[in-house]
Design an enzyme around this catalytic site. Structure first.
Site, PDB file in Angstrom:
ATOM      1  N   GLU A 144     -80.625 -24.332-116.068  1.00  0.00           N
ATOM      2  CA  GLU A 144     -81.255 -23.307-116.709  1.00  0.00           C
ATOM      3  C   GLU A 144     -82.855 -23.117-116.868  1.00  0.00           C
ATOM      4  O   GLU A 144     -83.105 -23.049-118.044  1.00  0.00           O
ATOM      5  CB  GLU A 144     -80.383 -22.505-117.706  1.00  0.00           C
ATOM      6  CG  GLU A 144     -78.953 -22.301-117.355  1.00  0.00           C
ATOM      7  CD  GLU A 144     -78.041 -21.432-118.565  1.00  0.00           C
ATOM      8  OE1 GLU A 144     -78.757 -21.789-119.664  1.00  0.00           O
ATOM      9  OE2 GLU A 144     -77.275 -21.007-118.196  1.00  0.00           O
ATOM     10  N   GLU A 300     -71.486 -21.428-114.154  1.00  0.00           N
ATOM     11  CA  GLU A 300     -71.004 -21.457-115.480  1.00  0.00           C
ATOM     12  C   GLU A 300     -70.397 -19.854-115.674  1.00  0.00           C
ATOM     13  O   GLU A 300     -71.240 -18.998-115.407  1.00  0.00           O
ATOM     14  CB  GLU A 300     -72.055 -21.591-116.521  1.00  0.00           C
ATOM     15  CG  GLU A 300     -72.477 -23.034-116.279  1.00  0.00           C
ATOM     16  CD  GLU A 300     -73.564 -23.216-117.493  1.00  0.00           C
ATOM     17  OE1 GLU A 300     -73.647 -22.343-118.566  1.00  0.00           O
ATOM     18  OE2 GLU A 300     -74.474 -24.220-117.545  1.00  0.00           O
TER      19      GLU A 300
HETATM   20  C1  GLA Z   1     -75.730 -21.965-120.829  1.00  0.00           C
HETATM   21  C2  GLA Z   1     -75.969 -23.291-120.602  1.00  0.00           C
HETATM   22  C3  GLA Z   1     -74.646 -24.177-121.083  1.00  0.00           C
HETATM   23  C4  GLA Z   1     -74.203 -23.478-122.412  1.00  0.00           C
HETATM   24  C5  GLA Z   1     -73.916 -22.130-122.134  1.00  0.00           C
HETATM   25  C6  GLA Z   1     -73.136 -21.403-123.322  1.00  0.00           C
HETATM   26  O1  GLA Z   1     -75.097 -21.349-119.740  1.00  0.00           O
HETATM   27  O2  GLA Z   1     -76.151 -23.820-119.493  1.00  0.00           O
HETATM   28  O3  GLA Z   1     -75.278 -25.490-121.384  1.00  0.00           O
HETATM   29  O4  GLA Z   1     -75.248 -23.562-123.365  1.00  0.00           O
HETATM   30  O5  GLA Z   1     -74.881 -21.387-121.931  1.00  0.00           O
HETATM   31  O6  GLA Z   1     -72.745 -20.084-122.976  1.00  0.00           O
END
Ligand code: GLA
Length: 658
Positions: A144, A300
């Site tokens: 991210e 995710e």
């Molecule tokens: C993001 C991060 C993860 C986690 C999620 C929680 O997507 O990439 O590591 O922190 O949020 O929702």
């Protein structure tokens, strides 16, 4: 290849005796892909230059033996304490000059040569060690990018910004010209005098802000590139991804997408927000559009609740399955989660996991197991495409510029895009998103909401679309500036004045009363729209050859055009000088779809209907049961339609009977 199913797997949070159970349960749930090592830098390199790969060897071998493929992370998203302790200058600095501390994650300045050197050393070691591992399916660079720290204002960043500006402008005179520094005595005599746009007494130079946004996105891209180049050299056949965050403001995903093999996205719509099916769909459509229809991965999502909202409602029964199929329908070839096993310590211990604190005797586990089994049987979907005849134009320069402040009105660009997108979503009309430089061939209707920054090439692209037979709808606040944030040559809309047959005399944004949360409106009327109101915006518009389709009816603007149509070439170019209310937007979109020859069906019951390849996905987001409106056989249940009803959150995937 299956539809991937799985998620982030963080074995370093658990004692070794849990790892075998993990693999067994993954097999039971149908997990085919695990993202490993995202936050494991401290475990992989416990002291500077000292690597410990033994634990990761064991984990990868176990996964491989269990038939689980691996999306191996480069582990660079959270530098370990030894790094920031020994090299505190790596820590990022905010716009107000505050140096952020370690103890969380993403604590690095993207321009830091120390960070980049140590990150690439780790990635080189990982590539050497695991490049030939039989479990390796995909590389997952960092995590991210820009999520917590997208812009760094430290002195190292200032130097990098100067270098970036020097490359871009060549001379300080060119920079002065582009930035309009004659205003407020801002003229620079050398690049050394230029700084990042740190907190200042009042409005900062708009072009400096825009360039700093571009620079910041580019610096993160450079970090990605530095790691990706190592991986590509070591393993040319292993694809590379980095996980995006949907409609994320700080990073220009159009630019990034060209350098990423597989687009992947992290997506956490609020399970209690009735708009989430529509905003979720809009995000999926962006992800599919980034590489022009290429299938992507939902990297995710939460199996149930997240932990980072003020109140973290769980997903409703069936919701994670319904939303997962929304992604598959809109082009995803993988459904993955954060995270496999719910943590017992750390900042995310209340974030749901596929394997919750409650264990396998739980709703979340059973629902995940069901979905994993279903996806494993849907291999025929993989690689198939989604066709769209409508495109909505979206652009990061416009986003950054329109939301800067010192503009005619504070507006949310995303909200403006969504307002138009939603009218297509509720009519089950598929939409692609396009960047201003994408070819518009194959689209019959192109909608351009507030493309604030427009290059000459972009306006030519739009003009050519209309002239060659397309329908073009351009809204207010388009082509207001060029790429240097200077007012468009020839006046607002630039060359689009000719395409649209209009000229803007003056903006008249609607004032938002201080003590009201209501959207301000103005009345308008016309044959096509009927009596309607316009939201947020109005302007003094002259029709210069265009036909007036609706006029404002009240106040100082009474009688002035609100909606115009200009027939150009074999197409039509429409301009709307306000944002019609939702009902009127719907009428306008239906009219344009009719002109473009695109069929639609207004779905009142919350049913989402999406065609991907040969299959039609039907998802019931509504509260009440609803009949499947497509004939054929449901590949999930074997049931026939008509006669098939979906409960709330129900899904059918219909294959037409031959
Ligand atoms: C993001 C991060 C993860 C986690 C999620 C929680 O997507 O990439 O590591 O922190 O949020 O929702």
């Amino acid at each position: 290849m299956p539809i991937w199913f799985g998620g982030d797997y963080n074995p370093e949070q658990w004692p070794r005796d849990v790892w075998d159970e993990d693999v067994q349960l993954m097999q039971r749930a149908g997990v085919s892909l695990a993202t490993v090592g995202v936050f494991s830098w401290a475990k992989l390199e416990p002291r500077e230059g000292e690597f410990d790969f033994e634990w990761l060897d064991t984990v990868l071998d176990k996964l491989h033996a269990g038939g689980v493929r691996v999306d191996l992370a480069t582990a660079t998203a959270s530098p370990p304490p030894w790094l920031t302790h020994a090299h505190p200058e790596v820590l990022p600095v905010t716009v107000d000059g505050v140096r952020l501390s370690a103890g969380s994650r993403q604590q690095y300045c993207p321009s830091s040569p120390v960070f980049r050197r140590l990150a690439t050393r780790l990635v080189t070691a990982l590539a050497e060690r695991y490049g030939a591992h039989p479990a390796l399916e995909l590389w997952h660079v960092s995590n991210e990018y820009g999520c917590h720290v997208s812009h760094c204002y430290c002195d190292v960043s200032a130097d990098a910004f100067r270098t970036w500006l020097q490359t871009k402008y060549g001379s300080v005179a060119a920079l002065n010209d582009a930035w309009g520094t004659s205003f407020w005595s801002q003229a620079y005599s050398t690049f050394d005098e230029v700084y990042p746009p740190r907190t200042a007494p009042t409005f900062r130079n708009p072009t400096q802000l825009l360039d700093f946004d571009r620079f910041s996105s580019d610096e993160l891209l450079d970090c990605y590139r530095g790691e990706a180049e190592i991986l590509r050299a070591a393993t040319p056949d292993i694809p590379i991804t980095t996980n995006f965050m949907g409609w994320f403001k700080p990073v220009d995903y159009w630019k990034w997408a060209a350098e990423i093999d597989v687009i992947s996205d992290d997506s956490y719509p609020d399970p209690t927000d009735p708009l989430s099916p529509a905003t979720g769909a809009m995000t999926r459509d962006l992800m599919r559009s980034l590489r022009k229809g290429q299938p992507w991965l939902l990297m995710e999502q939460a199996p149930s609740a997240v932990n980072w909202r003020a109140h973290n409602a769980p997903k409703a029964p069936g919701q994670q399955r319904a939303w997962s199929y929304q992604s598959v329908a809109r082009g995803a070839d993988g459904i993955l989660y954060f995270q496999w096993r719910q943590s017992v310590a750390g900042a995310e211990k209340f974030h749901s996991g596929l394997l919750p604190h409650a264990g396998t005797d739980s709703r979340v586990w059973r629902e995940s197991e069901q979905l994993g089994g279903e996806l494993a049987a849907l291999a025929e979907v993989v690689g198939t495409r989604v066709a769209a005849r409508v495109a909505i134009m979206f652009d990061w320069d416009s986003l950054w510029s329109i939301e800067q402040g010192a503009t005619p009105a504070q507006q949310s660009y995303f909200e403006g895009i969504f307002a138009w997108y939603r009218e297509f979503f509720t009519r089950n009309v598929m939409v692609d998103f396009v960047s201003p430089s994408f070819s518009l061939d194959g689209y019959d209707l192109v909608v351009v909401p507030s493309l604030f920054v427009a290059t000459a090439a972009a306006t030519e692209n739009l003009d050519a679309h209309a002239r060659s037979g397309g329908q073009l709808l351009v809204t207010y606040q388009t082509a207001i500036t060029d790429e240097n944030a200077r007012i468009t040559a020839g006046g607002y809309l630039g060359a689009l004045q000719r395409t649209l047959g209009v000229r803007i005399e003056e903006f008249a944004p609607l004032a938002v009363p201080v003590y009201s949360s209501e959207i301000p409106t103005v009345e308008l009327a016309g044959t096509l729209l009927g009596d309607a109101s316009g939201e947020l915006w109005s302007e003094y518009l002259h029709a210069k050859g265009a036909r007036v389709e609706a006029t404002f009816t009240t106040g100082a603007l009474a009688g002035w055009p609100a909606l115009t149509r200009n027939d150009v070439g074999t197409g039509a170019a429409w301009y709307v000088a306000t944002r019609p209310d939702a009902a009127a937007r719907g009428r306008l979109i239906e009219h344009l779809l009719g002109e473009a020859g695109i069929e639609f069906a207004l779905e009142q019951s919350g049913l989402e209907v999406v065609r991907r390849g040969e299959l039609t996905f039907v998802i019931n987001h509504g509260a009440a049961p609803a009949a499947v409106p497509v004939a054929g056989t449901d590949v999930l249940s074997g049931a026939s339609s008509p006669g098939l009803t979906l409960d709330s959150q129900g899904v059918a995937i219909i294959r037409a009977d031959s």
